[in-house]
Design a protein around this motif. Structure first.
Motif, PDB file in Angstrom:
ATOM      1  N   ASN A  64      -8.807  -1.791 -11.868  1.00 49.25           N
ATOM      2  CA  ASN A  64      -9.223  -2.308 -10.557  1.00 49.25           C
ATOM      3  C   ASN A  64      -8.502  -1.636  -9.397  1.00 49.25           C
ATOM      4  N   ILE A  65      -7.526  -0.778  -9.725  1.00 51.09           N
ATOM      5  CA  ILE A  65      -6.876  -0.017  -8.653  1.00 51.09           C
ATOM      6  C   ILE A  65      -7.585   1.340  -8.584  1.00 51.09           C
ATOM      7  N   ASP A  66      -8.579   1.434  -7.696  1.00 52.12           N
ATOM      8  CA  ASP A  66      -9.316   2.693  -7.635  1.00 52.12           C
ATOM      9  C   ASP A  66      -9.001   3.487  -6.364  1.00 52.12           C
ATOM     10  N   ASN A  67      -8.105   2.918  -5.550  1.00 52.42           N
ATOM     11  CA  ASN A  67      -7.711   3.640  -4.329  1.00 52.42           C
ATOM     12  C   ASN A  67      -6.590   4.622  -4.673  1.00 52.42           C
ATOM     13  N   PRO A  68      -6.788   5.930  -4.445  1.00 53.15           N
ATOM     14  CA  PRO A  68      -5.756   6.903  -4.814  1.00 53.15           C
ATOM     15  C   PRO A  68      -4.467   6.753  -4.012  1.00 53.15           C
ATOM     16  N   ILE A  70      -2.889   3.927  -3.581  1.00 47.45           N
ATOM     17  CA  ILE A  70      -2.045   2.890  -4.199  1.00 47.45           C
ATOM     18  C   ILE A  70      -1.245   3.538  -5.332  1.00 47.45           C
ATOM     19  N   PRO A  71       0.102   3.399  -5.280  1.00 44.28           N
ATOM     20  CA  PRO A  71       0.905   4.069  -6.302  1.00 44.28           C
ATOM     21  C   PRO A  71       0.682   3.470  -7.700  1.00 44.28           C
ATOM     22  N   LYS A  72       0.811   4.328  -8.721  1.00 46.91           N
ATOM     23  CA  LYS A  72       0.555   3.928 -10.108  1.00 46.91           C
ATOM     24  C   LYS A  72       1.557   2.885 -10.607  1.00 46.91           C
ATOM     25  N   TYR A  73       2.768   2.906 -10.008  1.00 51.01           N
ATOM     26  CA  TYR A  73       3.759   1.952 -10.516  1.00 51.01           C
ATOM     27  C   TYR A  73       3.383   0.496 -10.229  1.00 51.01           C
ATOM     28  N   LEU A  74       2.384   0.284  -9.363  1.00 51.77           N
ATOM     29  CA  LEU A  74       1.950  -1.092  -9.081  1.00 51.77           C
ATOM     30  C   LEU A  74       1.328  -1.757 -10.319  1.00 51.77           C
ATOM     31  N   VAL A  75       0.882  -0.949 -11.268  1.00 51.44           N
ATOM     32  CA  VAL A  75       0.334  -1.519 -12.518  1.00 51.44           C
ATOM     33  C   VAL A  75       1.442  -2.307 -13.237  1.00 51.44           C
ATOM     34  N   GLY A  76       2.609  -1.680 -13.355  1.00 51.19           N
ATOM     35  CA  GLY A  76       3.749  -2.336 -14.006  1.00 51.19           C
ATOM     36  C   GLY A  76       4.187  -3.566 -13.221  1.00 51.19           C
ATOM     37  N   PHE A  77       4.212  -3.424 -11.891  1.00 50.84           N
ATOM     38  CA  PHE A  77       4.619  -4.541 -11.029  1.00 50.84           C
ATOM     39  C   PHE A  77       3.683  -5.746 -11.214  1.00 50.84           C
TER      40      PHE A  77
END
Lengths: 246, 255
Positions: A64-68, A70-77
């Motif tokens: 659901n994070i398709d905006n480039p 937005i940093p990838k580390y937000l997945v872990g957060f």
């Protein structure tokens, strides 16, 4: 009126549970047996669910994070926050309401149907203390189960994230350490203790006060699951409101 | 001795016990008989303190149960042994653990003392090798004997049995009846048995209380029940042709 009567009876049961304690040498054995049945016996299913649902939370977040930007580390957060705040304490408690709750209701209900509770009462034993108190004490170890669920949920998320190619291991680890608020762990464990109390007492209430035969034992187990879940969800809302939005 | 005076018990509008007065004597097997719905089980549960009652009193050797403090009631209950209709053995425990349970709860005996007592009572009920079996592995008759062993292990003063013969074959039923009678005499216990079984009435009914519609309709013994002309009792006890013939033969022999 029936609801009010049942609520009153439930609180009277809790008071009675602490009166006329059973001999410690006997109680100790009951507590150890209940720890084995309720805590150790639940670890397998909790570990399995926590690991895979942790993975699913990560995949859903990443997809659901398709905006480039937005940093990838937000997945872990996002995975860490979801698991610590809600998934481990609340979702696992609903699962436990099914597993542990129905076990408690059916075992106490069967004792009621087969007059084993009457046998305890005739002997002058406080059957509520004998049957419910050890379950209450054993479930005070429930936060231990939730800690494992938290750990395995985050681990499952990490496995899904890295092996699914959603982000790198480094990004995930940065994410799960980012903006960590220790009070969130405290909040999760306060909820867990409250849910443990509900998990021990509501199914016991439905088993202890059931009337009828084998069919009613099944019905009581279903009713106990429904009410345990409802109370856990309501309590979750109230505790979240009190502890996080203040 | 247990003395019951004007015992009354209702459930809502239903008046189940309507004033029962009787005594149950020490060292004797006292039977409560009556049709289904006559109030036998409610009466027994009032005697056991499982049901509260509205009027009347129950005195155990002069101590009125309802006037005792909670601690005194607890001590009194430790002197009561009960054999339930379905045996009510704890299914998570072995037979030996079931029998040992009252000793663990109410005595300060060492493990070996308790073990000796369990061995003794299991031998007494003819189950010397059943220690490690689970209740589910035992037959109905064995379960009843284990229930009797559990009831007497702590040397009770009062023994209550709720239909101890239900579900048993006639031969096993007589074994259970005789066991209860022997134990009653041996330990000088006040035994109260709730029964439907007319064989039990004739075999061990040293005192019989007949209930009908919540009232005591008749009381006597196995000897006097043959001679009574109380129609309510004779209709119930001699409802089968076999018992009618037995009664006729008894009266002819003893006329």
């Amino acid at each position: 009126m029936t609801y009010l009567h049942n609520i009153g009876a439930y609180f009277l049961m809790i008071v009675e549970m602490f009166r006329k304690p059973t001999k410690w040498s006997v109680m100790k054995q009951l507590i150890l047996k209940d720890i084995d049945d309720l805590i150790i016996g639940s670890l397998g299913i909790v570990a399995f669910i926590a690991f895979f649902v942790g993975g699913v939370v990560t995949i859903q977040t990443a997809l659901n994070i398709d905006n480039p930007l937005i940093p990838k580390y937000l997945v872990g957060f996002a995975t860490r926050q979801s698991i610590i705040l809600e998934f481990a304490p609340t979702f696992i408690s609903i699962v436990m309401a099914g597993k542990v709750g129905s076990f408690i209701t059916s075992s106490i209900g069967t004792m009621r149907v087969t007059e084993q509770i009457d046998a305890l009462e005739v002997m002058g034993i406080n059957s509520l203390n004998y049957l419910v108190f050890p379950k209450f004490i054993s479930l005070m170890l429930y936060p231990f189960v939730i800690s494992i669920a938290m750990f395995l949920g985050i681990l499952g998320g990490m496995a899904a994230c890295v092996y699914g190619g959603f982000s790198s291991l480094d990004d995930y680890i940065v994410g799960i350490q980012m903006d960590f608020i220790p009070f969130h762990i405290t909040y999760a464990f306060i909820k867990t203790f409250a849910f443990a109390f509900i998990l021990a007492t509501i199914p016991s209430f439905h088993g202890y006060y059931m009337k009828g035969g084998a069919l009613e034992v099944g019905k009581a187990s279903t009713t106990a699951f429904v009410w345990t879940s409802v109370v856990i969800i309501l309590l979750n809302y109230l505790l979240t409101q009190m502890l996080l939005s203040a | 001795m247990i003395e019951v005076k004007d015992l009354q018990k209702s459930f809502g509008e239903a008046h189940i016990l309507k004033g029962i007065t009787t005594t149950f004597e020490k060292g004797k097997t006292n039977l409560i008989i009556g049709q289904s719905g006559s109030g036998k089980t409610v009466f027994l549960k009032c005697l056991l303190g499982l049901f509260d009652y509205e009027e009347g009193s129950i005195a155990y050797d002069g101590h009125i149960f309802s006037k005792l403090t909670e601690d005194e009631k607890r001590n009194m209950r430790a002197k009561i042994g009960m054999v339930f209709q379905g045996s009510a053995l704890f299914d998570s425990m072995t037979i030996a653990e079931n029998v040992m349970f009252p000793l663990q709860m109410f005595t300060k005996q060492s493990k070996s003392e308790m073990q000796d007592r369990v061995d003794f009572v299991l031998k007494r009920v003819n189950l010397p090798d059943a220690h490690n079996k689970m209740p589910s592995e035992a037959s109905g008759g064995m379960q009843k004997r284990v229930a009797i062993a559990r009831a007497i292990v702590n040397k009770p003063r009062y023994l209550f049995c709720d239909e101890p013969n239900s579900g048993l074959d006639p031969k096993t039923a007589i074994v259970i009846d005789n066991l209860i009678k022997e134990i009653t005499e041996e330990y000088q216990i006040t035994t109260v048995i709730n029964s439907h079984d007319m064989n039990s009435v004739m075999e061990i009914g040293e005192k019989i209380v007949f209930l009908k519609d919540g009232l005591k309709a008749w009381e006597g013994s196995k000897e006097t029940i043959f001679r009574t002309d109380n129609e309510v009792v004779t209709d119930f006890v001699y409802s089968s042709n076999l018992f009618k013939k037995v009664r006729k033969m008894y009266l002819e022999e003893n006329s």
